[in-house]
Design a protein around this motif. Structure first.
Motif, PDB file in Angstrom:
ATOM      1  N   VAL A   1       3.341  -3.658   6.238  1.00  0.00           N
ATOM      2  CA  VAL A   1       2.916  -2.948   7.592  1.00  0.00           C
ATOM      3  C   VAL A   1       1.381  -3.060   7.872  1.00  0.00           C
ATOM      4  CG1 VAL A   1       4.869  -1.180   7.470  1.00  0.00           C
ATOM      5  CG2 VAL A   1       2.820  -0.565   6.105  1.00  0.00           C
ATOM      6  N   THR A   2       0.849  -2.482   8.705  1.00  0.00           N
ATOM      7  CA  THR A   2      -0.628  -2.576   9.049  1.00  0.00           C
ATOM      8  C   THR A   2      -1.142  -1.170   8.887  1.00  0.00           C
ATOM      9  OG1 THR A   2      -0.370  -1.826  11.483  1.00  0.00           O
ATOM     10  CG2 THR A   2      -0.365  -4.444  10.998  1.00  0.00           C
ATOM     11  N   ARG A   3      -2.448  -0.881   8.621  1.00  0.00           N
ATOM     12  CA  ARG A   3      -2.900   0.271   8.348  1.00  0.00           C
ATOM     13  C   ARG A   3      -2.590   1.264   9.457  1.00  0.00           C
ATOM     14  NH1 ARG A   3      -5.052   4.213   5.652  1.00  0.00           N
ATOM     15  NH2 ARG A   3      -7.411   4.430   5.527  1.00  0.00           N
ATOM     16  N   ASP A   4      -2.674   0.953  10.810  1.00  0.00           N
ATOM     17  CA  ASP A   4      -2.180   1.948  11.791  1.00  0.00           C
ATOM     18  C   ASP A   4      -0.941   2.410  11.732  1.00  0.00           C
ATOM     19  OD1 ASP A   4      -4.412   1.262  12.834  1.00  0.00           O
ATOM     20  OD2 ASP A   4      -3.846  -0.153  14.201  1.00  0.00           O
ATOM     21  N   GLU A   5       0.075   1.703  11.096  1.00  0.00           N
ATOM     22  CA  GLU A   5       1.523   2.391  10.815  1.00  0.00           C
ATOM     23  C   GLU A   5       1.631   3.187   9.593  1.00  0.00           C
ATOM     24  OE1 GLU A   5       4.489  -1.422  12.376  1.00  0.00           O
ATOM     25  OE2 GLU A   5       2.789  -1.995  10.731  1.00  0.00           O
ATOM     26  N   VAL A   6       0.853   3.607   8.979  1.00  0.00           N
ATOM     27  CA  VAL A   6       0.827   4.359   7.695  1.00  0.00           C
ATOM     28  C   VAL A   6      -0.103   5.784   7.880  1.00  0.00           C
ATOM     29  CG1 VAL A   6       1.921   2.756   6.415  1.00  0.00           C
ATOM     30  CG2 VAL A   6      -0.493   2.991   6.323  1.00  0.00           C
ATOM     31  N   GLU A   7       0.357   6.576   6.959  1.00  0.00           N
ATOM     32  CA  GLU A   7      -0.626   7.691   6.923  1.00  0.00           C
ATOM     33  C   GLU A   7      -0.957   7.548   5.183  1.00  0.00           C
ATOM     34  OE1 GLU A   7       1.358  11.255   7.756  1.00  0.00           O
ATOM     35  OE2 GLU A   7       1.649  10.906   9.844  1.00  0.00           O
ATOM     36  N   VAL A   8      -2.093   7.571   4.938  1.00  0.00           N
ATOM     37  CA  VAL A   8      -2.949   7.514   3.638  1.00  0.00           C
ATOM     38  C   VAL A   8      -3.273   8.740   3.285  1.00  0.00           C
ATOM     39  CG1 VAL A   8      -4.377   6.077   2.155  1.00  0.00           C
ATOM     40  CG2 VAL A   8      -3.214   5.143   3.842  1.00  0.00           C
ATOM     41  N   LYS A   9      -2.905   9.169   1.906  1.00  0.00           N
ATOM     42  CA  LYS A   9      -3.587  10.315   1.234  1.00  0.00           C
ATOM     43  C   LYS A   9      -3.998   9.741  -0.142  1.00  0.00           C
ATOM     44  CE  LYS A   9      -2.234  15.112  -0.307  1.00  0.00           C
ATOM     45  NZ  LYS A   9      -1.215  15.947  -0.437  1.00  0.00           N
ATOM     46  N   VAL A  10      -5.221  10.074  -0.446  1.00  0.00           N
ATOM     47  CA  VAL A  10      -5.691   9.698  -1.614  1.00  0.00           C
ATOM     48  C   VAL A  10      -5.645  10.657  -2.847  1.00  0.00           C
ATOM     49  CG1 VAL A  10      -8.070   9.006  -2.903  1.00  0.00           C
ATOM     50  CG2 VAL A  10      -7.605   8.218  -0.465  1.00  0.00           C
TER      51      VAL A  10
END
Length: 191
Positions: free
Chosen positions: A11-20
């Protein structure tokens, strides 16, 4: 860590939510290094969000209506099918417009890019557009024959736009909108 997850999920970065979860560290001269940890969550596509919301609403009302959604460019089109679809249309499409507004709010919440949502029931929007175009032509004829202006009932912005567009090329009449908010209406007058 993010790049690895995106590659693994394809997937691309736009298609996900990222939590560090943990930024990790390089350690001391390469010793005691700690890998970064991230949580990746796939975002729901706009048409999926719309379907989930509307199917839940229909289930809540207990009516048997089918819902189909598809996305085209930056627009989500949703079609209702069924015998009792008139309940979702309402008077002059007012319920359909309200549902469209609510669905748009749900779909565009937490999204950076705006997605336009269009709801239709048994081709109601196209039928209403044809009805309004015929109304505009008949009223324009009446204005020309009687030489008196005609004021229409208050309408939603999209319906006013249909009337204005239908009479735009007519060389004998003018259209203008008057009033504010829910009382905004069209006046058709002689040029």
């Amino acid at each position: 860590a993010i790049d690895l997850a995106l590659k693994e999920l394809d997937v691309t970065r736009d298609e996900v939510e990222v939590k560090v979860l943990d930024e990790g560290n390089r350690g001391f001269f390469g010793f005691l290094s700690k890998a970064a940890r991230v949580q990746i969550k796939l975002k729901q596509r706009p048409e999926e969000k719309a379907l989930e919301f509307l199917e839940g609403l229909i289930k809540f009302f207990g009516i048997d209506i089918g819902v189909k959604a598809f996305q085209k460019n930056d627009r989500v089109n949703i079609e209702f099918k069924g015998e009792k679809v008139g309940i979702l249309i309402g008077k002059h499409g007012s319920t359909l417009d309200a549902l469209q507004y609510l669905t748009s709010l749900v779909v565009n919440r937490n999204f950076e890019e705006y997605t336009r949502v269009v709801l239709d029931a048994e081709n109601y929007r196209k039928k209403r557009e044809r009805t309004l175009e015929r109304l505009a032509a008949n009223l324009a004829r009446k204005v020309v024959d009687t030489k008196k202006s005609v004021t229409l009932e208050p309408m939603q912005p999209n319906e006013r736009r249909i009337i204005h567009t239908a009479l735009q090329g007519d060389g004998k009449v003018n259209t203008k909108s008057i009033g504010e908010g829910l009382n905004r209406r069209i006046v058709i007058s002689l040029k």
